[in-house]
Write a protein that holds these residues in place. Structure first.
Motif, PDB file in Angstrom:
ATOM      1  N   MET A  41       0.820  -1.229   0.009  1.00 21.91           N
ATOM      2  CA  MET A  41      -0.019  -0.057   0.094  1.00 21.91           C
ATOM      3  C   MET A  41       0.949   1.286   0.070  1.00 21.91           C
ATOM      4  O   MET A  41       0.050   2.457  -0.136  1.00 21.91           O
ATOM      5  CB  MET A  41      -0.828   0.064   1.222  1.00 21.91           C
ATOM      6  N   ALA A  42       2.142   1.131   0.049  1.00 19.19           N
ATOM      7  CA  ALA A  42       2.922   2.342   0.401  1.00 19.19           C
ATOM      8  C   ALA A  42       2.733   3.368  -0.737  1.00 19.19           C
ATOM      9  O   ALA A  42       2.849   4.700  -0.314  1.00 19.19           O
ATOM     10  CB  ALA A  42       4.401   1.863   0.390  1.00 19.19           C
ATOM     11  N   PRO A  43       2.701   3.079  -1.940  1.00 21.79           N
ATOM     12  CA  PRO A  43       2.567   4.333  -2.956  1.00 21.79           C
ATOM     13  C   PRO A  43       1.356   4.934  -2.851  1.00 21.79           C
ATOM     14  O   PRO A  43       1.353   6.289  -2.947  1.00 21.79           O
ATOM     15  CB  PRO A  43       2.649   3.658  -4.353  1.00 21.79           C
ATOM     16  N   GLU A  44       0.406   4.208  -2.351  1.00 22.07           N
ATOM     17  CA  GLU A  44      -0.996   4.834  -2.418  1.00 22.07           C
ATOM     18  C   GLU A  44      -1.104   5.526  -1.073  1.00 22.07           C
ATOM     19  O   GLU A  44      -1.696   6.602  -0.972  1.00 22.07           O
ATOM     20  CB  GLU A  44      -2.299   3.841  -2.178  1.00 22.07           C
ATOM     21  N   VAL A  45      -0.443   5.150   0.176  1.00 23.46           N
ATOM     22  CA  VAL A  45      -0.408   5.909   1.396  1.00 23.46           C
ATOM     23  C   VAL A  45       0.465   7.311   1.026  1.00 23.46           C
ATOM     24  O   VAL A  45       0.023   8.550   1.516  1.00 23.46           O
ATOM     25  CB  VAL A  45       0.051   5.191   2.345  1.00 23.46           C
ATOM     26  N   ARG A  46       1.615   6.996   0.528  1.00 26.08           N
ATOM     27  CA  ARG A  46       2.688   8.360   0.160  1.00 26.08           C
ATOM     28  C   ARG A  46       1.864   9.576  -0.608  1.00 26.08           C
ATOM     29  O   ARG A  46       2.065  10.428  -0.265  1.00 26.08           O
ATOM     30  CB  ARG A  46       3.866   7.866  -0.103  1.00 26.08           C
ATOM     31  N   ALA A  47       1.148   9.156  -1.415  1.00 30.49           N
ATOM     32  CA  ALA A  47       0.255   9.964  -2.415  1.00 30.49           C
ATOM     33  C   ALA A  47      -0.595  10.692  -1.466  1.00 30.49           C
ATOM     34  O   ALA A  47      -1.030  11.871  -2.088  1.00 30.49           O
ATOM     35  CB  ALA A  47      -0.207   9.384  -3.664  1.00 30.49           C
ATOM     36  N   THR A  48      -0.921  10.417  -0.373  1.00 26.68           N
ATOM     37  CA  THR A  48      -1.724  11.309   0.463  1.00 26.68           C
ATOM     38  C   THR A  48      -1.052  12.351   1.183  1.00 26.68           C
ATOM     39  O   THR A  48      -1.872  13.271   1.606  1.00 26.68           O
ATOM     40  CB  THR A  48      -2.635  10.166   1.409  1.00 26.68           C
ATOM     41  N   GLY A  49       0.118  12.157   1.199  1.00 21.23           N
ATOM     42  CA  GLY A  49       0.926  13.353   2.196  1.00 21.23           C
ATOM     43  C   GLY A  49       0.975  12.887   3.565  1.00 21.23           C
ATOM     44  O   GLY A  49       1.705  13.660   4.271  1.00 21.23           O
ATOM     45  N   ALA A  50       0.464  11.628   3.884  1.00 23.77           N
ATOM     46  CA  ALA A  50       0.418  11.102   5.129  1.00 23.77           C
ATOM     47  C   ALA A  50       1.832  10.180   5.376  1.00 23.77           C
ATOM     48  O   ALA A  50       2.645   9.981   4.473  1.00 23.77           O
ATOM     49  CB  ALA A  50      -0.600  10.132   5.530  1.00 23.77           C
ATOM     50  N   THR A  51       2.311  10.144   6.547  1.00 24.34           N
ATOM     51  CA  THR A  51       3.648   9.501   6.877  1.00 24.34           C
ATOM     52  C   THR A  51       3.162   7.903   6.717  1.00 24.34           C
ATOM     53  O   THR A  51       2.612   7.304   7.583  1.00 24.34           O
ATOM     54  CB  THR A  51       4.164   9.646   8.348  1.00 24.34           C
ATOM     55  N   PHE A  52       3.820   7.331   5.927  1.00 27.17           N
ATOM     56  CA  PHE A  52       3.796   5.777   5.722  1.00 27.17           C
ATOM     57  C   PHE A  52       4.854   4.980   6.846  1.00 27.17           C
ATOM     58  O   PHE A  52       6.057   5.302   6.672  1.00 27.17           O
ATOM     59  CB  PHE A  52       4.105   5.270   4.234  1.00 27.17           C
ATOM     60  N   VAL A  53       4.378   3.997   7.347  1.00 29.05           N
ATOM     61  CA  VAL A  53       5.137   3.365   8.403  1.00 29.05           C
ATOM     62  C   VAL A  53       4.899   1.848   7.952  1.00 29.05           C
ATOM     63  O   VAL A  53       3.579   1.324   8.307  1.00 29.05           O
ATOM     64  CB  VAL A  53       4.905   3.702   9.852  1.00 29.05           C
ATOM     65  N   PRO A  54       5.542   0.981   7.541  1.00 30.92           N
ATOM     66  CA  PRO A  54       5.428  -0.377   7.218  1.00 30.92           C
ATOM     67  C   PRO A  54       4.982  -1.147   8.696  1.00 30.92           C
ATOM     68  O   PRO A  54       5.857  -0.832   9.559  1.00 30.92           O
ATOM     69  CB  PRO A  54       6.570  -1.116   6.450  1.00 30.92           C
ATOM     70  N   TRP A  55       4.156  -2.032   8.643  1.00 29.33           N
ATOM     71  CA  TRP A  55       3.934  -2.880   9.795  1.00 29.33           C
ATOM     72  C   TRP A  55       5.227  -3.609  10.171  1.00 29.33           C
ATOM     73  O   TRP A  55       5.940  -4.288   9.344  1.00 29.33           O
ATOM     74  CB  TRP A  55       3.030  -4.056   9.687  1.00 29.33           C
ATOM     75  N   PRO A  56       5.986  -3.424  11.444  1.00 29.32           N
ATOM     76  CA  PRO A  56       7.311  -4.111  11.728  1.00 29.32           C
ATOM     77  C   PRO A  56       6.914  -5.493  12.093  1.00 29.32           C
ATOM     78  O   PRO A  56       7.877  -6.484  11.496  1.00 29.32           O
ATOM     79  CB  PRO A  56       7.358  -3.433  13.114  1.00 29.32           C
ATOM     80  N   THR A  57       5.930  -5.822  12.667  1.00 31.45           N
ATOM     81  CA  THR A  57       5.815  -7.530  13.298  1.00 31.45           C
ATOM     82  C   THR A  57       4.470  -7.963  12.476  1.00 31.45           C
ATOM     83  O   THR A  57       4.409  -9.122  12.161  1.00 31.45           O
ATOM     84  CB  THR A  57       5.956  -7.706  14.570  1.00 31.45           C
ATOM     85  N   ALA A  58       3.602  -7.110  12.281  1.00 31.89           N
ATOM     86  CA  ALA A  58       2.205  -7.737  11.849  1.00 31.89           C
ATOM     87  C   ALA A  58       2.331  -8.116  10.365  1.00 31.89           C
ATOM     88  O   ALA A  58       3.290  -7.605   9.699  1.00 31.89           O
ATOM     89  CB  ALA A  58       1.234  -6.724  12.191  1.00 31.89           C
ATOM     90  N   VAL A 236     -16.358   7.210  -0.607  1.00 28.32           N
ATOM     91  CA  VAL A 236     -15.072   7.940  -1.107  1.00 28.32           C
ATOM     92  C   VAL A 236     -14.944   7.174  -2.328  1.00 28.32           C
ATOM     93  O   VAL A 236     -14.582   5.960  -2.484  1.00 28.32           O
ATOM     94  CB  VAL A 236     -14.012   7.593  -0.128  1.00 28.32           C
ATOM     95  N   LEU A 237     -14.986   7.982  -3.556  1.00 31.60           N
ATOM     96  CA  LEU A 237     -14.908   7.323  -4.824  1.00 31.60           C
ATOM     97  C   LEU A 237     -13.539   7.499  -5.292  1.00 31.60           C
ATOM     98  O   LEU A 237     -13.384   7.690  -6.603  1.00 31.60           O
ATOM     99  CB  LEU A 237     -15.911   8.091  -5.685  1.00 31.60           C
ATOM    100  N   ASP A 238     -12.568   7.769  -4.546  1.00 35.08           N
ATOM    101  CA  ASP A 238     -11.031   7.686  -5.240  1.00 35.08           C
ATOM    102  C   ASP A 238     -10.735   6.655  -5.988  1.00 35.08           C
ATOM    103  O   ASP A 238     -10.711   5.480  -5.587  1.00 35.08           O
ATOM    104  CB  ASP A 238     -10.229   8.031  -4.159  1.00 35.08           C
ATOM    105  N   ASP A 239      -9.978   7.015  -7.055  1.00 38.74           N
ATOM    106  CA  ASP A 239      -9.462   6.013  -7.746  1.00 38.74           C
ATOM    107  C   ASP A 239      -7.972   5.586  -7.106  1.00 38.74           C
ATOM    108  O   ASP A 239      -7.496   6.324  -6.433  1.00 38.74           O
ATOM    109  CB  ASP A 239      -8.977   6.410  -9.256  1.00 38.74           C
ATOM    110  N   PRO A 240      -7.605   4.372  -7.167  1.00 35.20           N
ATOM    111  CA  PRO A 240      -6.219   4.061  -6.615  1.00 35.20           C
ATOM    112  C   PRO A 240      -5.032   4.854  -7.321  1.00 35.20           C
ATOM    113  O   PRO A 240      -4.995   5.097  -8.507  1.00 35.20           O
ATOM    114  CB  PRO A 240      -6.200   2.595  -6.974  1.00 35.20           C
ATOM    115  N   ALA A 241      -4.154   5.308  -6.642  1.00 33.61           N
ATOM    116  CA  ALA A 241      -2.992   6.063  -7.037  1.00 33.61           C
ATOM    117  C   ALA A 241      -2.335   5.220  -8.197  1.00 33.61           C
ATOM    118  O   ALA A 241      -1.818   6.037  -9.108  1.00 33.61           O
ATOM    119  CB  ALA A 241      -1.890   6.079  -5.732  1.00 33.61           C
ATOM    120  N   TRP A 242      -2.313   3.885  -8.119  1.00 35.75           N
ATOM    121  CA  TRP A 242      -1.569   3.338  -9.131  1.00 35.75           C
ATOM    122  C   TRP A 242      -2.541   3.479 -10.534  1.00 35.75           C
ATOM    123  O   TRP A 242      -1.753   3.119 -11.549  1.00 35.75           O
ATOM    124  CB  TRP A 242      -1.304   1.903  -9.021  1.00 35.75           C
TER     125      TRP A 242
END
Length: 419
Positions: A41-58, A236-242
């Motif tokens: 999901m990283a590209p889609e999260v980063r496109a929002t301007g939010a801070t992306f943090v990958p799940w460390p153990t999940a 929310v009718l947003d298209d995916p960033a990809w």
């Protein structure tokens, strides 16, 4: 006043655009959003301007390759096996790891609100144990058991009369017992470790949420009471960033344009896509097929009047389309309806049979089995294109969907937290 939000999200394919869309809207309002999510999901999260943090153990899939899908529900031989796998692989099994990661993030951030995906039960329990309010995003129709609502997953029409109500109670009781069988003990073990009281029913974890934010239009959902903490907030009718900038070209000509979109995740749909292409090849239409990131377009040969691409911005295609052929995912259906476009639905599972009922009850399309033949698909496409009543009814429903999307209360609900 700017607030700090911690999102705890899982990759549900079509659920990703609306969920990260919530984060984007908060960032645009000047809030701080940190998103725990999978690398897929990283590209889609980063496109929002939010801070992306990958799940460390999940659980954290690197991409949307089917080999990395933890559920693999297309392989399950029965509904019981699907329920077992859902509990073991998505909910109770990984719940302690979701909780561990969220506890660390909460202690580091002290967010004003935790916002979770609907299956991230461990994240919910972690927030609850720290006394941090949490909201649950429900980017579909409301599917949790509730008195007076049609049971989830069986593709049932609304109950009529006493026998229908008995049917709903029986199906709901059975599905709840099955779900609890594979989730409750594991969830209660985690809750005990966190100092929380046990659950009588696994779904009660969502009852502890400050809000369950149902991201659909009530005009699309079936009528029925919601729990006190649940709210319809609009889709929310947003298209995916990809897909935003993906190139696409419709076959030349003036024939009606048909968009084919069966899923953004792998559901073993290649054979059906080939039959749909073969059906469109016999009709005076132009087709655009999007296979999504989990399926190689090369697995679906096109035709002179049908182009096959990995992705395309559906919002742009829908401005020209006369029909959508789809598996019945919530996002694809609501985007089609918002564009006043009728549909042919071939449900594969999950919530798709329920969504198909909501379409056919309103006369906005027709539904077929996913095993439908080439001829059956062709007849359904011809039927919807040749009868203008389908487009009229889709437009009526679409007007309500657009209104609820344009007047969404999602951000207002997320901001209505003490901070």
């Amino acid at each position: 006043m700017p607030r700090t939000y911690l999102f705890a999200l899982t990759d549900g394919g079509g659920t990703v655009p609306p969920e990260v869309g919530a984060a984007r809207r908060l960032v645009e309002r000047g809030h701080r959003a940190r998103v725990l999510a999978e690398d897929s999901m990283a590209p889609e999260v980063r496109a929002t301007g939010a801070t992306f943090v990958p799940w460390p153990t999940a659980p954290n899939r690197p991409d949307r390759d089917p080999a990395n899908d933890p559920l693999r529900d297309w392989e399950a031989p029965s509904l019981l096996a699907q329920a077992r796998d859902l509990g073991d692989r998505l909910i109770a099994g990984p719940a302690p790891r979701y909780a561990r990661d969220v506890l660390a993030a909460v202690d580091d951030e002290r967010p004003d609100l935790v916002v979770t995906s609907v299956f991230a039960f461990g994240a919910m329990a972690a927030a609850q144990s720290r006394g941090i309010p949490f909201d649950v995003l429900v980017p579909n129709v409301y599917a949790l058991p509730a008195p007076g609502r049609t049971p989830f997953g069986a593709g049932l029409k609304p109950a009529r009369g006493p026998l229908g109500r008995v049917r709903d109670r029986a199906v709901t009781a059975l599905s709840t017992r099955v779900f609890d069988r594979y989730t409750r003990d594991g969830l209660n073990a985690l809750r005990a470790d966190l100092g929380l009281a046990p659950l009588d029913r696994s779904w009660e974890q969502l009852g502890a949420a400050r809000r369950q934010l149902v991201m659909t239009s009530p005009a699309f959902d079936l009528p029925g009471p919601l729990p006190p903490n649940a709210r319809y907030v609009g889709p929310v009718l947003d298209d995916p960033a990809w897909a935003d900038d993906a190139p696409w070209t419709a076959p030349p000509g003036d024939d009606p344009l048909v968009l084919v979109a069966l899923s953004s995740t792998f559901q073993d749909q290649a054979a059906l896509l080939r039959r749909v292409v073969a059906a469109l090849a016999t009709l005076p239409v132009r087709g655009v097929v999007t296979t999504g990131p989990s399926l190689d377009p090369g697995a679906v040969p096109g035709a002179p009047n049908v182009s096959v691409v990995a992705s395309a911005p559906h919002r742009a295609v829908l401005r020209e389309a006369a029909l959508v052929v789809t598996h019945g995912g919530h996002g694809t259906l609501l985007k089609a309806l918002a564009a006043d476009v009728p549909v042919v639905v071939l449900p594969h599972g999950r919530d798709q049979g329920d969504n198909a009922v909501r379409v056919t009850l309103r006369g906005a399309g027709v539904a077929l089995r996913r095993t439908a033949s080439t001829d059956q698909v062709a007849r359904a496409v011809r039927r919807v294109l040749e009868d203008p009543a389908y487009a009229r009814r889709a437009a009526v429903l679409g007007a309500a969907v657009r209104h609820d999307a344009e007047h969404s209360t999602l951000v207002a609900e997320l901001e209505a937290v003490e901070g």
